[in-house]
Design an enzyme around this catalytic site. Structure first.
Site, PDB file in Angstrom:
ATOM      1  N   ALA A 147       0.810  -1.232   0.000  1.00  0.00           N
ATOM      2  CA  ALA A 147       0.000   0.000   0.000  1.00  0.00           C
ATOM      3  C   ALA A 147       0.839   1.276   0.000  1.00  0.00           C
ATOM      4  O   ALA A 147       0.303   2.371   0.171  1.00  0.00           O
ATOM      5  CB  ALA A 147      -0.963  -0.011   1.190  1.00  0.00           C
ATOM      6  N   SER A 158      -5.271 -10.903 -11.847  1.00  0.00           N
ATOM      7  CA  SER A 158      -4.923 -10.092 -13.021  1.00  0.00           C
ATOM      8  C   SER A 158      -5.507 -10.734 -14.264  1.00  0.00           C
ATOM      9  O   SER A 158      -5.719 -11.960 -14.291  1.00  0.00           O
ATOM     10  CB  SER A 158      -3.391 -10.038 -13.163  1.00  0.00           C
ATOM     11  OG  SER A 158      -3.020  -9.527 -14.432  1.00  0.00           O
ATOM     12  N   TYR A 198       4.115 -14.988 -13.436  1.00  0.00           N
ATOM     13  CA  TYR A 198       3.063 -14.077 -12.951  1.00  0.00           C
ATOM     14  C   TYR A 198       1.668 -14.614 -13.289  1.00  0.00           C
ATOM     15  O   TYR A 198       0.760 -14.587 -12.458  1.00  0.00           O
ATOM     16  CB  TYR A 198       3.297 -12.713 -13.595  1.00  0.00           C
ATOM     17  CG  TYR A 198       2.397 -11.582 -13.140  1.00  0.00           C
ATOM     18  CD1 TYR A 198       2.628 -10.913 -11.941  1.00  0.00           C
ATOM     19  CD2 TYR A 198       1.352 -11.145 -13.952  1.00  0.00           C
ATOM     20  CE1 TYR A 198       1.820  -9.855 -11.552  1.00  0.00           C
ATOM     21  CE2 TYR A 198       0.544 -10.086 -13.572  1.00  0.00           C
ATOM     22  CZ  TYR A 198       0.786  -9.434 -12.367  1.00  0.00           C
ATOM     23  OH  TYR A 198      -0.015  -8.382 -11.993  1.00  0.00           O
ATOM     24  N   LYS A 215      -1.158 -15.529 -10.604  1.00  0.00           N
ATOM     25  CA  LYS A 215      -2.451 -14.832 -10.596  1.00  0.00           C
ATOM     26  C   LYS A 215      -3.614 -15.796 -10.822  1.00  0.00           C
ATOM     27  O   LYS A 215      -4.717 -15.580 -10.306  1.00  0.00           O
ATOM     28  CB  LYS A 215      -2.453 -13.707 -11.638  1.00  0.00           C
ATOM     29  CG  LYS A 215      -1.509 -12.545 -11.293  1.00  0.00           C
ATOM     30  CD  LYS A 215      -1.751 -11.992  -9.898  1.00  0.00           C
ATOM     31  CE  LYS A 215      -1.212 -10.588  -9.699  1.00  0.00           C
ATOM     32  NZ  LYS A 215      -1.339 -10.139  -8.290  1.00  0.00           N
TER      33      LYS A 215
HETATM   34  P1  NAP Z   1       3.169  -1.393  -7.683  1.00  0.00           P
HETATM   35  O1  NAP Z   1       2.933   0.040  -8.023  1.00  0.00           O
HETATM   36  O2  NAP Z   1       4.423  -2.032  -8.167  1.00  0.00           O
HETATM   37  O3  NAP Z   1       3.024  -1.570  -6.102  1.00  0.00           O
HETATM   38  C1  NAP Z   1       3.231  -2.815  -5.494  1.00  0.00           C
HETATM   39  C2  NAP Z   1       3.667  -2.583  -4.070  1.00  0.00           C
HETATM   40  O4  NAP Z   1       3.865  -3.893  -3.469  1.00  0.00           O
HETATM   41  C3  NAP Z   1       4.999  -1.831  -3.963  1.00  0.00           C
HETATM   42  O5  NAP Z   1       4.903  -0.785  -3.031  1.00  0.00           O
HETATM   43  C4  NAP Z   1       5.953  -2.925  -3.513  1.00  0.00           C
HETATM   44  O6  NAP Z   1       7.014  -2.476  -2.677  1.00  0.00           O
HETATM   45  C5  NAP Z   1       5.043  -3.819  -2.687  1.00  0.00           C
HETATM   46  N1  NAP Z   1       5.642  -5.125  -2.450  1.00  0.00           N
HETATM   47  C6  NAP Z   1       6.389  -5.879  -3.302  1.00  0.00           C
HETATM   48  N2  NAP Z   1       6.808  -6.992  -2.711  1.00  0.00           N
HETATM   49  C7  NAP Z   1       6.329  -6.962  -1.444  1.00  0.00           C
HETATM   50  C8  NAP Z   1       6.453  -7.842  -0.334  1.00  0.00           C
HETATM   51  N3  NAP Z   1       7.143  -8.984  -0.403  1.00  0.00           N
HETATM   52  N4  NAP Z   1       5.836  -7.500   0.839  1.00  0.00           N
HETATM   53  C9  NAP Z   1       5.136  -6.346   0.937  1.00  0.00           C
HETATM   54  N5  NAP Z   1       5.006  -5.468  -0.090  1.00  0.00           N
HETATM   55  C10 NAP Z   1       5.595  -5.774  -1.260  1.00  0.00           C
HETATM   56  O7  NAP Z   1       1.982  -2.333  -8.243  1.00  0.00           O
HETATM   57  P2  NAP Z   1       0.465  -2.007  -8.654  1.00  0.00           P
HETATM   58  O8  NAP Z   1       0.446  -1.776 -10.118  1.00  0.00           O
HETATM   59  O9  NAP Z   1      -0.132  -1.028  -7.733  1.00  0.00           O
HETATM   60  O10 NAP Z   1      -0.179  -3.468  -8.442  1.00  0.00           O
HETATM   61  C11 NAP Z   1      -0.805  -3.869  -7.216  1.00  0.00           C
HETATM   62  C12 NAP Z   1      -1.337  -5.286  -7.401  1.00  0.00           C
HETATM   63  O11 NAP Z   1      -2.226  -5.327  -8.518  1.00  0.00           O
HETATM   64  C13 NAP Z   1      -0.263  -6.327  -7.667  1.00  0.00           C
HETATM   65  O12 NAP Z   1      -0.587  -7.539  -7.049  1.00  0.00           O
HETATM   66  C14 NAP Z   1      -0.311  -6.467  -9.176  1.00  0.00           C
HETATM   67  O13 NAP Z   1       0.198  -7.712  -9.582  1.00  0.00           O
HETATM   68  C15 NAP Z   1      -1.798  -6.322  -9.417  1.00  0.00           C
HETATM   69  N6  NAP Z   1      -2.131  -5.924 -10.769  1.00  0.00           N
HETATM   70  C16 NAP Z   1      -1.672  -4.736 -11.300  1.00  0.00           C
HETATM   71  C17 NAP Z   1      -2.008  -4.396 -12.605  1.00  0.00           C
HETATM   72  C18 NAP Z   1      -1.534  -3.118 -13.251  1.00  0.00           C
HETATM   73  O14 NAP Z   1      -1.796  -2.940 -14.466  1.00  0.00           O
HETATM   74  N7  NAP Z   1      -0.875  -2.220 -12.552  1.00  0.00           N
HETATM   75  C19 NAP Z   1      -2.813  -5.243 -13.377  1.00  0.00           C
HETATM   76  C20 NAP Z   1      -3.253  -6.434 -12.805  1.00  0.00           C
HETATM   77  C21 NAP Z   1      -2.929  -6.757 -11.506  1.00  0.00           C
HETATM   78  P3  NAP Z   1       8.484  -2.128  -3.304  1.00  0.00           P
HETATM   79  O15 NAP Z   1       8.309  -0.882  -4.053  1.00  0.00           O
HETATM   80  O16 NAP Z   1       9.358  -1.978  -2.112  1.00  0.00           O
HETATM   81  O17 NAP Z   1       8.835  -3.305  -4.188  1.00  0.00           O
END
Ligand code: NAP
Length: 252
Positions: free
Chosen positions: A13, A141, A153, A157
């Site tokens: 978050a 996803s 991935y 997912k």
């Molecule tokens: P994001 O901007 O990369 O944010 C993900 C966050 O998760 C980052 O703050 C990251 O921290 C943190 N994180 C990573 N590994 C972790 C761990 N082991 N423990 C605790 N926190 C951790 O990603 P987002 O785009 O917001 O995506 C959020 C979710 O939605 C993910 O599960 C992603 O797979 C899913 N999703 C995203 C999309 C898209 O288009 N963006 C589409 C489908 C699904 P660090 O920065 O320190 O690594």
């Protein structure tokens, strides 16, 4: 139970979808535990919640580490109250074509998405079943349907979808629902990093993606946060074990 009494945990978050979800759940009356790898990185989200009149706690936790997860959930329960909502949102990418994908690329993605959701759900469900009310929302996803360069991935997912359905079956009798959201293209640092990796300008990358999406735009984190808000609400108490594709079309 009054919504203001409820505590929500959102993982990953510090930014992106998780940050928008934390802010939205605070607006819905939840006290929010803002969890991410680096506690200091959660400060911006905590500030955004507080600026909206909400209550938030920054918690540093690696969701793939069983000991840290146990301690983090115990800390949330002690400092905010028993967590009755859990949003498993933390995620990483380690994209590569199969023939170039390393064991580390595979294991890292499985650890954060699958092991992380398992550990967090196992720790949080104790509070939910005790209260006789709970909500778990897992971030899947559209890649669960298959995506070139994402064998790790897409497997994780898709795995989260089976995990979600099983939680729904096991926990339903305790008043706990479990659902998954499968986003399409959402503009965040994750998709920006993908653009960088393939050598594309992010603005052009988003325009190209939007042309393939029926509603002709890419998503923003708030598009997902709004759906989380519905799934954790009392209005959704008869919705469980579902996967909701939130992609501007049937699949994007
Ligand atoms: P994001 O901007 O990369 O944010 C993900 C966050 O998760 C980052 O703050 C990251 O921290 C943190 N994180 C990573 N590994 C972790 C761990 N082991 N423990 C605790 N926190 C951790 O990603 P987002 O785009 O917001 O995506 C959020 C979710 O939605 C993910 O599960 C992603 O797979 C899913 N999703 C995203 C999309 C898209 O288009 N963006 C589409 C489908 C699904 P660090 O920065 O320190 O690594």
């Amino acid at each position: 139970m009054a919504a203001s009494a409820r505590v929500a945990i959102v993982t990953g978050a510090a930014r992106g979808i998780g940050a928008a979800t934390a802010v939205r759940l605070a607006r819905e009356g939840f006290a929010v535990a803002v969890c991410d790898l680096d506690e200091a990185a959660c400060a911006g989200t905590v500030r955004a919640v507080e600026e909206n009149g909400g209550r938030a706690l920054a918690v540093g936790v690696d969701v793939a580490d069983a000991g840290l997860v146990k301690a983090a959930v115990a800390r949330v329960a002690a400092e905010l109250g028993p967590p009755l909502v859990l949003v498993n949102n933390a995620g990483i990418l380690r994209d590569n074509l199969l023939f170039k994908m390393s064991e580390d690329d595979w294991d890292a993605v499985m650890s954060v998405h699958l092991r992380g959701a398992f550990l967090m759900s196992r720790a949080a469900q104790a509070h939910m079943t005790e209260a006789g009310w709970g909500r778990i929302v897992n971030l899947s996803s559209v890649s669960a349907l298959g995506n070139r360069g994402q064998a790790n991935y897409s497997a994780a997912k898709a795995g989260l979808q089976g995990f979600t359905k099983t939680l729904a079956i096991e926990l339903g009798r305790f008043g706990v629902t479990a659902n998954a959201i499968a986003p399409g293209f959402i503009a965040t640092e994750m998709t920006a990093a993908t653009a960088t990796r393939v050598g594309a300008d992010f603005e052009e990358f988003k325009r190209a993606a939007a042309r393939q999406i029926p509603v002709r735009r890419v998503g923003v984190p708030e598009d997902i946060a709004g759906v989380v808000a519905f799934l954790v609400s009392d209005d959704a108490s008869f919705v469980s074990g579902q996967v909701l594709y939130v992609a501007g079309g049937p699949r994007a």
